[in-house]
Design an enzyme around this catalytic site. Sequence first.
Site, PDB file in Angstrom:
ATOM      1  N   GLY A   1      -9.915  -1.191  14.507  1.00  0.00           N
ATOM      2  CA  GLY A   1      -9.149  -0.190  14.489  1.00  0.00           C
ATOM      3  C   GLY A   1     -10.039   0.930  14.535  1.00  0.00           C
ATOM      4  O   GLY A   1      -9.405   2.390  14.652  1.00  0.00           O
TER       5      GLY A   1
ATOM      6  N   ASP B   1      -1.970   8.951  18.196  1.00  0.00           N
ATOM      7  CA  ASP B   1      -2.515   7.535  18.139  1.00  0.00           C
ATOM      8  C   ASP B   1      -2.517   6.838  19.235  1.00  0.00           C
ATOM      9  O   ASP B   1      -3.458   5.937  19.218  1.00  0.00           O
ATOM     10  CB  ASP B   1      -1.392   6.813  17.063  1.00  0.00           C
TER      11      ASP B   1
ATOM     12  N   LYS C   1       4.811  11.298   8.152  1.00  0.00           N
ATOM     13  CA  LYS C   1       4.774  11.093   9.688  1.00  0.00           C
ATOM     14  C   LYS C   1       6.102  11.306  10.346  1.00  0.00           C
ATOM     15  O   LYS C   1       6.260  11.993  11.443  1.00  0.00           O
ATOM     16  CB  LYS C   1       4.065   9.990  10.425  1.00  0.00           C
TER      17      LYS C   1
HETATM   18  N1  LIG Z   1      -6.796   2.290  13.598  1.00  0.00           N
HETATM   19  C1  LIG Z   1      -5.991   3.427  13.471  1.00  0.00           C
HETATM   20  O1  LIG Z   1      -6.186   4.546  13.549  1.00  0.00           O
HETATM   21  C2  LIG Z   1      -4.634   2.908  12.793  1.00  0.00           C
HETATM   22  C3  LIG Z   1      -3.549   3.864  12.904  1.00  0.00           C
HETATM   23  C4  LIG Z   1      -2.386   3.609  12.474  1.00  0.00           C
HETATM   24  C5  LIG Z   1      -2.163   2.409  11.736  1.00  0.00           C
HETATM   25  N2  LIG Z   1      -3.200   1.393  11.504  1.00  0.00           N
HETATM   26  C6  LIG Z   1      -3.150   0.099  10.837  1.00  0.00           C
HETATM   27  O2  LIG Z   1      -2.284  -0.554  11.380  1.00  0.00           O
HETATM   28  C7  LIG Z   1      -1.467  -1.357  10.483  1.00  0.00           C
HETATM   29  C8  LIG Z   1       0.082  -0.970  10.198  1.00  0.00           C
HETATM   30  O3  LIG Z   1       0.462   0.465  10.228  1.00  0.00           O
HETATM   31  P1  LIG Z   1       2.004   1.135  10.537  1.00  0.00           P
HETATM   32  O4  LIG Z   1       1.850   2.223  10.177  1.00  0.00           O
HETATM   33  O5  LIG Z   1       2.297   0.575  11.810  1.00  0.00           O
HETATM   34  O6  LIG Z   1       2.797   0.150   9.288  1.00  0.00           O
HETATM   35  P2  LIG Z   1       4.434  -0.033   9.284  1.00  0.00           P
HETATM   36  O7  LIG Z   1       5.066   0.971  10.029  1.00  0.00           O
HETATM   37  O8  LIG Z   1       4.502  -0.350   7.869  1.00  0.00           O
HETATM   38  O9  LIG Z   1       4.486  -1.521  10.348  1.00  0.00           O
HETATM   39  C9  LIG Z   1       4.083  -2.545   9.999  1.00  0.00           C
HETATM   40  C10 LIG Z   1       4.389  -3.951  10.850  1.00  0.00           C
HETATM   41  O10 LIG Z   1       3.603  -4.838  10.141  1.00  0.00           O
HETATM   42  C11 LIG Z   1       4.536  -5.720   9.779  1.00  0.00           C
HETATM   43  N3  LIG Z   1       4.223  -6.872   8.491  1.00  0.00           N
HETATM   44  C12 LIG Z   1       3.728  -6.079   7.323  1.00  0.00           C
HETATM   45  N4  LIG Z   1       3.472  -7.182   6.371  1.00  0.00           N
HETATM   46  C13 LIG Z   1       3.505  -8.327   7.243  1.00  0.00           C
HETATM   47  C14 LIG Z   1       3.454  -9.576   6.769  1.00  0.00           C
HETATM   48  N5  LIG Z   1       2.767 -10.123   5.866  1.00  0.00           N
HETATM   49  N6  LIG Z   1       3.533 -10.556   7.796  1.00  0.00           N
HETATM   50  C15 LIG Z   1       3.845 -10.099   9.000  1.00  0.00           C
HETATM   51  N7  LIG Z   1       4.131  -8.851   9.284  1.00  0.00           N
HETATM   52  C16 LIG Z   1       3.911  -7.975   8.408  1.00  0.00           C
HETATM   53  C17 LIG Z   1       5.786  -4.988   9.304  1.00  0.00           C
HETATM   54  O11 LIG Z   1       7.061  -6.197   9.512  1.00  0.00           O
HETATM   55  P3  LIG Z   1       8.261  -6.037   8.506  1.00  0.00           P
HETATM   56  O12 LIG Z   1       9.063  -4.535   9.436  1.00  0.00           O
HETATM   57  O13 LIG Z   1       9.016  -7.099   8.684  1.00  0.00           O
HETATM   58  O14 LIG Z   1       7.681  -5.387   7.148  1.00  0.00           O
HETATM   59  C18 LIG Z   1       5.870  -4.180  10.543  1.00  0.00           C
HETATM   60  O15 LIG Z   1       6.354  -4.609  11.691  1.00  0.00           O
HETATM   61  C19 LIG Z   1      -2.109  -0.729   9.111  1.00  0.00           C
HETATM   62  O16 LIG Z   1      -3.010  -2.020   8.711  1.00  0.00           O
HETATM   63  C20 LIG Z   1      -2.695   0.315   9.358  1.00  0.00           C
HETATM   64  O17 LIG Z   1      -3.908   0.498   8.654  1.00  0.00           O
HETATM   65  C21 LIG Z   1      -4.552   1.844  12.079  1.00  0.00           C
END
Ligand SMILES: NC(=O)c1ccc[n+]([C@@H]2O[C@H](COP(=O)([O-])OP(=O)(O)OC[C@H]3O[C@@H](n4cnc5c(N)ncnc54)[C@H](OP(=O)(O)O)[C@@H]3O)[C@@H](O)[C@H]2O)c1
Length: 294
Positions: free
Chosen positions: A257, A113, A76
Site C-alpha cells: 500500500g 484514494d 472521512k
Molecule cells: N495504502 C493506503 O493508502 C491505504 C488507504 C486506505 C486504507 N488502507 C488500508 O486498508 C485497510 C482497510 O481500511 P478501510 O479504511 O477500508 O477499513 P474499513 O472501512 O474498516 O473496512 C475494513 C474491511 O475489512 C474487513 N475486515 C476487518 N477485519 C477483518 C478480518 N479479521 N477478517 C476479514 N475481514 C475483515 C471489514 O469487514 P467487516 O465489515 O465484516 O468488519 C471491512 O470489509 C487498512 O489496513 C488500511 O490501513 C490503506
Amino acid sequence: MSQAPARISGATRLVGIIGHPVAHSRSPAMHNAAFAELGMDWAYVPFSVTPEALPQAVKGLAALGLAGFNVTIPHKEAILPLLDHLTPEAAAIGAVNTVICQPDGTMLGHNTDGEGFSRALHETHRFLPRRSLAFVMGAGGSARAVCDQLAREGVQGIRISSRTLSKAVALAEHIASIHPGCDAKAVPWGPLEQRAAINWAELIVNTTPVGMKAGDPSPLDVNGISPGHIVVDLIYAPPLTPLLAQCQELRARCLNGMGMLLHQGAAAFTRWTGEDAPLETMRKTLAPGTKEPA
Ligand SMILES: NC(=O)c1ccc[n+]([C@@H]2O[C@H](COP(=O)([O-])OP(=O)(O)OC[C@H]3O[C@@H](n4cnc5c(N)ncnc54)[C@H](OP(=O)(O)O)[C@@H]3O)[C@@H](O)[C@H]2O)c1
C-alpha cells in the site's frame, strides 16, 4: 530529511490534516519535504480534532485561510454534510480525504484514494484496469475507493468478498448502479468462493486490515495464484504481509500500500498547489530504506 520551512511568515500558505488520533500520520513529513524540495513557502500541519469538534474545526480551518486539508479516521464520512461541493469521486465513494478551500470561500470535498491506487498500479506494473477482471477482499472505505476507481477505468468485472456478506452485496450493487458497464457481484467469504474468484480474476486486492498485526494470517488461501496475477495489499506497514510473501513465492506480481499512500498524497498536493508533486522526495519520507515488493 527536510521538514517544515525554517520560517513561517504572514505569506506562508497553510494546509494540513484533521483526524483523531493524528500523531501517527506520515502526511506532514511527506508534504513538508515536498514544499522544501520545490522551495515553496507552504507548510502542512496536523490537527487532532475530536468528532464533537468537527463542525467548528472545519469552519475554523476555512476562516483561517488554509488552502485545503486532508481528512482521516474518523472524519472521512462525517465531514460530507459540512462541505459545499463534492467531486464525482467523493460522491461515489461516500467519503472525503482531501478538502480544497476554493477562492470563492466554498469547500470542495474530494477523494484521492482511488487515483492513488490506480497510479501506484500503473507506476509499478504498467497495469491498466480496462477490460480486466478484479477480485476485491473487504467492503469498507478503501474497497469503495478501489472498486469505484476500477469501474471508472473500465474494468470488465469485479467480485467483492467480505466477512460481512451484506456489505459486499451493498457495495457490488452500488458499483453496478453507478457504473452500469461493470459486472460487479458479491461472493461469500469462503475458501471455495475465493478459489473460484482467483481463477476468474487477474487483479486481486486485499482491502482488509488482515496482515497488519504480527501473527495475522493471509486473508486468502493463495492456492491458485500464478505469475499471471497481480496481487495488491493496501497495507503498507508491514511492507511485506503474509499475503504478499506467499504470492511472491508463487511469482505473482505484488504491490503493497505504500505506492497508494504516496500517490493519494501527491494527488492532493497537486489539487492544492497546482504543482506536480516531487514524488521521489515524498517517497523517501514514507519508507526510508525499505523496499516495496514489486
Ligand atoms: N495504502 C493506503 O493508502 C491505504 C488507504 C486506505 C486504507 N488502507 C488500508 O486498508 C485497510 C482497510 O481500511 P478501510 O479504511 O477500508 O477499513 P474499513 O472501512 O474498516 O473496512 C475494513 C474491511 O475489512 C474487513 N475486515 C476487518 N477485519 C477483518 C478480518 N479479521 N477478517 C476479514 N475481514 C475483515 C471489514 O469487514 P467487516 O465489515 O465484516 O468488519 C471491512 O470489509 C487498512 O489496513 C488500511 O490501513 C490503506
